[in-house]
Scaffold this motif. Structure first.
Motif, PDB file in Angstrom:
ATOM      1  N   GLU A 270       0.489   0.682 -20.429  1.00 46.82           N
ATOM      2  CA  GLU A 270       0.630  -1.020 -20.285  1.00 46.82           C
ATOM      3  C   GLU A 270       1.277  -1.366 -19.399  1.00 46.82           C
ATOM      4  N   HIS A 271       1.953  -0.269 -18.314  1.00 44.28           N
ATOM      5  CA  HIS A 271       1.782  -1.316 -17.460  1.00 44.28           C
ATOM      6  C   HIS A 271       0.619  -1.729 -17.048  1.00 44.28           C
ATOM      7  N   VAL A 272      -0.105  -1.100 -16.401  1.00 47.32           N
ATOM      8  CA  VAL A 272      -1.449  -0.794 -15.823  1.00 47.32           C
ATOM      9  C   VAL A 272      -2.491  -2.795 -16.098  1.00 47.32           C
TER      10      VAL A 272
ATOM     11  N   THR B 298       0.585  -0.981   0.076  1.00 42.11           N
ATOM     12  CA  THR B 298      -0.085  -0.104  -0.159  1.00 42.11           C
ATOM     13  C   THR B 298       0.774   1.169   0.379  1.00 42.11           C
ATOM     14  N   GLU B 299       2.160   1.555   0.597  1.00 42.63           N
ATOM     15  CA  GLU B 299       3.289   2.667   0.427  1.00 42.63           C
ATOM     16  C   GLU B 299       3.764   2.579  -0.434  1.00 42.63           C
ATOM     17  N   LEU B 300       3.966   1.716  -1.415  1.00 43.48           N
ATOM     18  CA  LEU B 300       4.715   1.414  -2.198  1.00 43.48           C
ATOM     19  C   LEU B 300       3.295   2.226  -3.982  1.00 43.48           C
ATOM     20  N   LYS B 301       2.112   1.591  -3.352  1.00 42.59           N
ATOM     21  CA  LYS B 301       1.683   2.253  -5.124  1.00 42.59           C
ATOM     22  C   LYS B 301       0.747   3.987  -3.846  1.00 42.59           C
TER      23      LYS B 301
ATOM     24  N   LYS C 133       9.243  -0.170 -13.316  1.00 41.27           N
ATOM     25  CA  LYS C 133       9.460   0.624 -14.239  1.00 41.27           C
ATOM     26  C   LYS C 133       8.832   2.530 -14.821  1.00 41.27           C
ATOM     27  N   MET C 134       7.758   1.902 -14.416  1.00 39.84           N
ATOM     28  CA  MET C 134       6.628   3.289 -14.472  1.00 39.84           C
ATOM     29  C   MET C 134       7.552   4.513 -13.692  1.00 39.84           C
ATOM     30  N   VAL C 135       7.736   4.285 -12.503  1.00 45.79           N
ATOM     31  CA  VAL C 135       8.888   5.396 -11.581  1.00 45.79           C
ATOM     32  C   VAL C 135       9.491   5.608 -12.466  1.00 45.79           C
ATOM     33  N   ALA C 136      10.035   5.440 -13.718  1.00 44.76           N
ATOM     34  CA  ALA C 136      10.853   5.506 -14.788  1.00 44.76           C
ATOM     35  C   ALA C 136      10.532   6.612 -14.879  1.00 44.76           C
ATOM     36  N   ASP C 137       9.125   6.154 -15.920  1.00 45.62           N
ATOM     37  CA  ASP C 137       8.407   6.571 -17.468  1.00 45.62           C
ATOM     38  C   ASP C 137       8.398   7.814 -15.907  1.00 45.62           C
ATOM     39  N   LEU C 138       8.132   8.356 -14.663  1.00 45.85           N
ATOM     40  CA  LEU C 138       7.152   9.111 -14.169  1.00 45.85           C
ATOM     41  C   LEU C 138       8.189  10.750 -14.194  1.00 45.85           C
ATOM     42  N   GLU C 139       9.568  10.303 -13.832  1.00 45.25           N
ATOM     43  CA  GLU C 139      10.532  10.752 -13.979  1.00 45.25           C
ATOM     44  C   GLU C 139      11.146  11.238 -15.428  1.00 45.25           C
ATOM     45  N   ARG C 140      10.997  10.957 -16.337  1.00 45.50           N
ATOM     46  CA  ARG C 140      11.729  11.838 -17.350  1.00 45.50           C
ATOM     47  C   ARG C 140      10.168  12.577 -17.918  1.00 45.50           C
ATOM     48  N   MET C 141       9.246  12.510 -17.818  1.00 48.26           N
ATOM     49  CA  MET C 141       8.021  12.970 -17.756  1.00 48.26           C
ATOM     50  C   MET C 141       8.309  14.708 -17.276  1.00 48.26           C
TER      51      MET C 141
ATOM     52  N   LEU D 276       4.948  -9.308  -7.470  1.00 45.56           N
ATOM     53  CA  LEU D 276       5.687  -9.030  -7.930  1.00 45.56           C
ATOM     54  C   LEU D 276       5.369  -8.107  -9.375  1.00 45.56           C
ATOM     55  N   ARG D 277       4.899  -8.961 -10.058  1.00 52.35           N
ATOM     56  CA  ARG D 277       4.184  -7.319 -11.574  1.00 52.35           C
ATOM     57  C   ARG D 277       4.185  -6.842 -10.256  1.00 52.35           C
ATOM     58  N   LEU D 278       3.307  -6.668  -9.688  1.00 48.66           N
ATOM     59  CA  LEU D 278       3.446  -4.678  -9.330  1.00 48.66           C
ATOM     60  C   LEU D 278       4.134  -4.164  -8.600  1.00 48.66           C
ATOM     61  N   VAL D 279       5.268  -4.770  -8.333  1.00 38.16           N
ATOM     62  CA  VAL D 279       6.588  -4.135  -7.713  1.00 38.16           C
ATOM     63  C   VAL D 279       7.367  -3.943  -8.602  1.00 38.16           C
ATOM     64  N   ILE D 280       7.739  -5.130 -10.101  1.00 35.54           N
ATOM     65  CA  ILE D 280       8.259  -4.919 -10.830  1.00 35.54           C
ATOM     66  C   ILE D 280       7.688  -3.514 -11.772  1.00 35.54           C
ATOM     67  N   SER D 281       6.717  -3.539 -12.302  1.00 39.05           N
ATOM     68  CA  SER D 281       6.544  -2.618 -12.619  1.00 39.05           C
ATOM     69  C   SER D 281       6.192  -0.802 -12.215  1.00 39.05           C
ATOM     70  N   VAL D 282       5.950  -1.301 -11.046  1.00 38.03           N
ATOM     71  CA  VAL D 282       6.285   0.149  -9.901  1.00 38.03           C
ATOM     72  C   VAL D 282       7.266   0.848 -10.157  1.00 38.03           C
TER      73      VAL D 282
END
Length: 240
Positions: A215-217, A22-25, A97-105, A89-95
């Motif tokens: 896509e990650h969602v 929950t904290e990660l999300k 990867k998605m964090v990298a997308d947010l940083e690039r935004m 594991l899908r949740l953690v790995i996706s987060v």
């Protein structure tokens, strides 16, 4: 609302594990909210010729970078402590990867802010601001919807975002062609018009990153990687 079958992240025997996920999300959504605000302020600063807002937006990028580092560290700790499998594991790995997308935004928002500062000093360009506002609003909607799709694990909304990305690409190409034609007809403002062109390109890239999150969602909700897949195949995955 997401389908019941999409809601695959339930409770765990370990309450501590529940809290960690929950904290990660929550941290991811907080970072997403800040990036969304950064993009909005960068666009506003450029359109309103507000150099002060642009400078503040540029400086705030350091906060986004720190949030990326903190989230990556937290995700790695969850993997080390819990050794998650399957859906978790899908949740953690996706987060991660998605964090990298947010940083690039955030990086693209900083680029827009830099262009806003230069244009506030040199004078606004004669063309392109209507297109910036239009594409900017479209991209802002994609960011908001992508974060909402993640929060609710809504694969159908994620699919809609992926389809919108194609529209943004088409809008960007049309705007770039119109601006290029204007520069060829009147070469006196090429420098400032090129800055507007770079802003349009930055917005298009932000849309791409919102699409990546979508896509990650779908991957989290359905367990299938739809990256680089034809839209028809992605529609089948979401419809299952």
């Amino acid at each position: 609302m997401p389908n019941k079958k999409d809601d695959v992240y339930g409770d765990h025997i370990s309450e501590k594990f529940n809290d960690e996920l929950t904290e990660l999300k929550t941290q991811f959504l907080n970072m997403g909210g800040l990036v969304e605000s950064q993009v909005e302020h960068a666009i506003q600063a450029l359109v309103d010729n507000d150099g002060q807002l642009a400078e503040q937006t540029r400086l705030n990028d350091k906060i986004v970078d720190k949030m990326e580092r903190d989230l990556d560290e937290e995700a790695i700790l969850v993997i080390a402590r819990r050794q998650p499998t399957a859906r978790d594991l899908r949740l953690v790995i996706s987060v991660i990867k998605m964090v990298a997308d947010l940083e690039r935004m955030g990086d693209e928002a900083k680029k827009i802010a830099k262009m806003a500062i230069k244009l506030s000093e040199e004078g606004q360009a004669p063309r392109g601001y209507i297109e910036i506002r239009h594409i900017g609003n479209h991209v802002m909607s994609m960011i908001h919807d992508a974060l909402d799709a993640f929060a609710r694990l809504d694969s159908e909304q994620a699919l809609r975002i992926m389809k919108e990305d194609k529209q943004v690409d088409e809008e960007y190409q049309a705007a770039a062609r119109a601006l290029l034609t204007f520069m060829m007809e009147d070469t006196r403002n090429i420098s400032r018009c090129m800055m507007v062109m770079w802003v349009l390109r930055a917005l298009e890239r932000i849309g791409d990153h919102a699409c990546n999150i979508a896509e990650h969602v779908i991957f989290m909700a359905k367990g299938e990687d739809v990256r680089h897949s034809p839209m028809e195949e992605t529609e089948k995955v979401v419809g299952r």
